[in-house]
Design an enzyme around this catalytic site. Structure first.
Site, PDB file in Angstrom:
ATOM      1  N   HIS A 158       0.846  -1.183   0.000  1.00 15.31           N
ATOM      2  CA  HIS A 158       0.000   0.000   0.000  1.00 15.31           C
ATOM      3  C   HIS A 158       0.891   1.246   0.000  1.00 15.31           C
ATOM      4  O   HIS A 158       1.830   1.354   0.811  1.00 15.31           O
ATOM      5  CB  HIS A 158      -0.919   0.007   1.227  1.00 15.31           C
ATOM      6  N   LYS A 591     -13.335   6.202   5.728  1.00 14.45           N
ATOM      7  CA  LYS A 591     -13.561   7.096   4.579  1.00 14.45           C
ATOM      8  C   LYS A 591     -15.049   7.226   4.272  1.00 14.45           C
ATOM      9  O   LYS A 591     -15.516   8.278   3.835  1.00 14.45           O
ATOM     10  CB  LYS A 591     -12.807   6.557   3.364  1.00 14.45           C
TER      11      LYS A 591
END
Length: 936
Positions: A158, A591
């Protein structure tokens, strides 16, 4: 020579420094950076660095905000040329790079000093055992837990590590030189030589590009992860295992017992197997990543066998050896067709180590005579250990040879398990096509109940087995992933690749779809039917649903219950030992719903899943998809373990390790060892201490209200606010971040988000660039937004004393508040206001963020009963204060560069200038990340 501006920060550090050595290191490195800046960039840049540094300090030191001084700072940046801004940025960036190394070095130094004390180090394995014994936990209970205790770090690619691997290598060299400097600090000649070497390293940092010209390939990323696993993790694992067994089995660390049969560590990797939104991860790449890992660990084993052989100069004439060992020497020599080493004729252990090394070489190069698997190597190591134990060699058997055996038990011939991840939509699309071609069944039009029925029928029928030519390219690619798993298992053993993770899993049919695809590739088989539900199955993979969004987290236990009612899936679980692994996603839930709602949803999912599994006698393993930033599940790992729901306090931890967190935790052996000890410490306590108990019903009801209110505020003002998403794109470096070659993966699942592209919607945007962008502006919005409004309403309705009681009496709530406090404390609203000037008509959005920030700060201080944020985290608070003026220079440069870049024409004539501006922006992004020691 005038005093270097880069050495002045040490003067500000001096009154606060805990150790003179750190102050001296900072002074030394700051002075050396200043010298290199003058050598490489000239007096002009040196003077600019000094000018902006002093101006930023003056603004920070002012008793009240000075609008004119603030405007002057921004105007200073606007006046500078692009080349000068880039040089100033690089000067401050390199300063932070080396100061970060100095702080890491000091941490290691402090660890060494504290270990000299005659008491267990806090958060160590020994401290956990001592605490448990004081609480009345018997040694037998502690020992009995050992076989089930497991730490499973899963390394991912990531993109939250802003530094190139090349820069990390230079910084590792800097760390080594600082260690040497400690040794030779009082030796003038050696000290001067080390200082020259440090100047050379800093010069290399200056002359090395901060950013790549191309994105790294997937195999580049795999190599980086393998370097950590076959490096630091390989080095420290036996020592942690030794400490664990010595503490829990009450033996001497220098004379460990026979290995306990199960190692505490099971490393994994997604690099080369993570297909979710990643077009460059193919089946060939997956197989290549597994080969790379295997080759790397076999080489380490070969080196270790050779080193042990050099050590074990034991003479047969002097002490003898076992008949089994002696017989194996001639058998191996004949089988391998090698000539005996004459000078080792009387040294059986050296001879055996030479033969082991040769077998390992052949295994690595796929030549005849190589070890077929790790068990064969273990048998030879144990043969040597048993011979030593029978011939007065207990200490020798308990030394490097014991470590070697432990490593082989941990890493096998695979180094780590390569896990495969894919989005549920891709699995569904493949199943839809297979069923449509096989029997014209319109799978994609069915409701959930219909899909489950269709999949059950397909799983109890013969394999579909369509020719590859009849399938679309996308379906062939999806099936090829399962074929790669099968090939890796056949070559490297089942443990090398046996996990398939379903991103965005929303229903039982998503799991059954993967089971069907696995059946098509020979990884699952069941001959059962409605009349024979207990027929045994054969399964070679674990299917792991990943619940990432609030709705799925809340439904996760119901989805598990539904799966357990499906006969074919029950058969698959029985074939895997009646065990189920479930992954909890922290980033996307945050998120999608904001910090507080996500924290409550992930906590609740763990509790509900644990209860559901216990009701069915199912062994549950929770896999935590955490990132480095608080907005992505970050925060102190030990506290997170202790704050788990009581029913989910298992003696295991599986967690993702990604980005800058990997370097922070695993770049130095002492820090990596400390990290593992802290995890094991928390696992022991979590599993064996008296449970915290169920929170009172009114606390749970309060959390439900807080989560609902914070989610509503987040949805209204962030997620569903088109004006705010435009503000995000304009007021942060997100578009430019999209072009920064941090990783092979695009910043969004659809690949959108570049500087010249429309912004993706929030659902499509990946969590890392969302969080990374807010970190760059110092707003840290994902780590706290929504919490202020929710807490203020609860306090206004008379709930302050209850919230304070929750903070004192509920680990989950305390950890949630303290992590939010960390985000709020690292945030800096004046810096955020500077970035907001980049947006057109950004005042309403800026004011909205400001107001929520102030509400959050006020509420957190009231609940924690502090006068200022981070009042009880003095080291972090002091570090932020000292770094702020120097990070300010990087922020100012970045804002000016962003404004310039976005205003520049994009025609061919202007392309070189735009490229220079973008390079400078990328440098500033890396510099800010280094200054804050955090990305996303």
């Amino acid at each position: 020579m005038a005093e270097s501006p880069m050495s002045n920060p040490s003067n500000r550090l001096a009154p606060y420094a805990a150790m003179d050595a750190l102050r001296d290191d900072v002074r030394l490195l700051g002075d050396l950076v200043g010298q290199v800046v003058r050598e490489q960039a000239g007096d002009h840049i040196f003077a600019l660095v000094e000018e902006v540094r002093l101006a930023a300090i003056a603004v920070r030191d002012a008793e009240s905000p000075d609008v004119e001084s603030e405007r002057a700072l921004l105007q200073w940046a606007e006046r500078q040329t692009t080349a000068d801004l880039r040089s100033v940025t690089r000067a401050f960036s390199i300063y932070f790079h080396v100061i970060n190394v100095a702080e890491q070095h000091h941490r290691v130094r402090r660890l060494n000093e504290r270990e000299r004390a005659d008491v267990p180090l806090p958060e160590s394995i020994a401290a956990a055992v001592a605490r448990l014994r004081e609480q009345g936990v018997s040694q037998e209970r502690i020992t009995a837990l050992l076989p089930s205790l497991r730490v499973r770090p899963v390394f991912t690619a990531h993109p939250s590590e802003a530094r190139r691997p090349t820069l990390l290598l230079h910084l590792e060299r800097c760390a080594t030189l600082l260690t040497d400097y400690d040794i030779y600090r009082e030796n003038p000649r050696r000290r001067r030589a080390i200082e020259d070497d440090l100047r050379a390293v800093i010069t290399l940092l200056w002359q090395t590009a901060e950013t790549r010209t191309e994105r790294p390939s997937v195999l580049d990323e795999a190599q980086s992860v393998v370097r950590v696993l076959a490096g630091t993790v390989y080095d420290v694992a036996p020592q942690v295992q030794r400490t664990l067994e010595s503490a829990t089995l009450m033996t001497s660390p220098s004379l460990p017992p026979e290995p306990a049969g199960s190692a505490f560590l099971e490393p994994g990797s997604w690099v080369g197997g993570d297909r979710d939104g990643h077009p460059f991860v193919t089946a060939d790449v997956t197989r290549a990543a597994a080969r790379l890992a295997r080759t790397s660990v076999l080489r380490r084993y070969m080196e270790e066998a050779q080193a042990i052989g050099r050590d074990l100069s034991v003479s047969f004439r002097m002490i003898g050896a076992s008949d089994a060992l002696m017989a194996s020497l001639e058998r191996d020599r004949v089988e391998l067709g090698v000539t005996p080493v004459a000078q080792w004729a009387d040294e059986p252990y050296r001879r055996k180590c030479g033969l082991i090394a040769e077998r390992l070489r052949r295994a690595a190069e796929d030549e005849p005579g190589g070890y077929p698997d790790a068990d064969a190597l273990l048998a030879d190591i144990r043969l040597m250990r048993e011979s030593l134990l029978d011939h007065c060699g207990q200490r020798l058997a308990g030394g490097r040879l014991w470590d070697f055996e432990t490593r082989v038990r941990i890493f096998g011939f695979r180094l780590c398990e390569l896990e495969v991840r894919q989005h549920s939509a891709r699995f569904t699309a493949a199943v839809t096509e297979l069923l449509q071609l096989a029997n014209a069944q319109p799978y994609d039009t069915l409701d959930e109940a219909g899909r489950v029925v269709a999949l059950e029928a397909a799983l109890t029928a013969a394999p579909i087995a369509l020719p590859a030519a009849a399938l679309s390219a996308e379906t062939r690619q999806t099936l090829a992933a399962f074929d790669a798993i099968r090939a890796i298992q056949e070559r490297h053993g089942e443990a090398a690749s046996r996990t398939v993770i379903i991103s965005m899993c929303r229903a039982p049919s998503d799991v059954l779809a993967v089971l069907l695809l696995a059946r098509e590739s020979g990884l699952f088989d069941w001959s059962g039917s409605a009349g024979d539900l207990d027929a045994p199955a054969h399964a070679r993979i674990d299917i792991v649903p990943l619940f990432e969004e609030i709705g799925e987290l809340r439904q996760s236990a119901h989805i598990l219950e539904a799966l357990l009612r499906i006969p074919v899936y029950r058969a698959a679980l029985r074939a895997r030992g009646w065990r189920q692994q479930i992954m909890i996603g922290y980033s996307d839930s945050n998120k999608g719903a904001g910090y507080l709602a996500a924290a409550w949803a992930t906590f609740g999912a763990q509790e509900a899943l644990a209860r559901a599994a216990a009701a069915h006698g199912l062994a549950l393993e929770l896999f935590h998809g955490r990132g480095g930033a608080v907005g992505r599940g970050g925060g102190p790992m030990g506290r997170a373990i202790l704050a788990r729901p009581p029913h989910a306090s298992y003696p295991t931890l599986k967690v993702t390790e990604q980005g800058e967190v990997i370097f922070a935790r695993y770049s130095h052996a002492a820090i990596a060892e400390r990290h593992f000890e802290q995890i094991v410490h928390a696992l022991l306590r979590s599993a064996l201490e008296p449970p915290e108990g169920e929170p009172p019903a009114e606390w749970v009801e309060t959390m439900e209200r807080l989560a609902a209110r914070s989610r509503d505020v987040y949805h209204q003002q962030i997620k569903e606010n088109a004006a705010f998403l435009r503000f995000f794109r304009e007021a942060t470096p997100f578009p430019e971040l999209a072009s920064l070659n941090l990783a092979s993966r695009p910043v969004s699942r659809q690949g959108r988000g570049g500087a010249d592209e429309p912004p993706p919607n929030l659902a499509d945007l990946r969590a890392i660039p969302w969080s990374f962008s807010w970190t760059q502006t110092r707003a840290n919005l994902p780590g706290w937004f929504g919490i202020g409004s929710a807490l203020r309403e609860e306090i206004a309705s008379g709930g302050l004393e209850r919230l304070r009681a929750m903070y004192v009496g509920w680990r989950f709530f305390a950890t949630t508040m303290d992590n939010a406090q960390r985000s709020l404390g690292v945030a800096d609203m004046p810096t955020f206001h500077r970035y907001a000037t980049l947006a057109t008509d950004g005042a309403p959005q800026t004011a909205m963020v400001d107001e929520e920030y102030q509400r959050a700060v006020s509420a957190v201080l009231a609940i924690t009963q502090q006068q200022a944020l981070l009042e009880r985290s003095s080291v972090l608070a002091r570090s932020i204060r000292l770094r702020n003026p120097y990070v300010d220079a990087l922020h100012l440069a970045q804002i000016a560069l962003l404004r310039r870049y976005r205003a520049a024409p994009s025609g061919e004539v202007e392309a070189p200038e735009r490229a220079r501006l973008l390079d400078a922006i990328h440098d500033s992004i890396n510099g800010v990340a280094a200054g804050l020691q955090e990305t996303g």
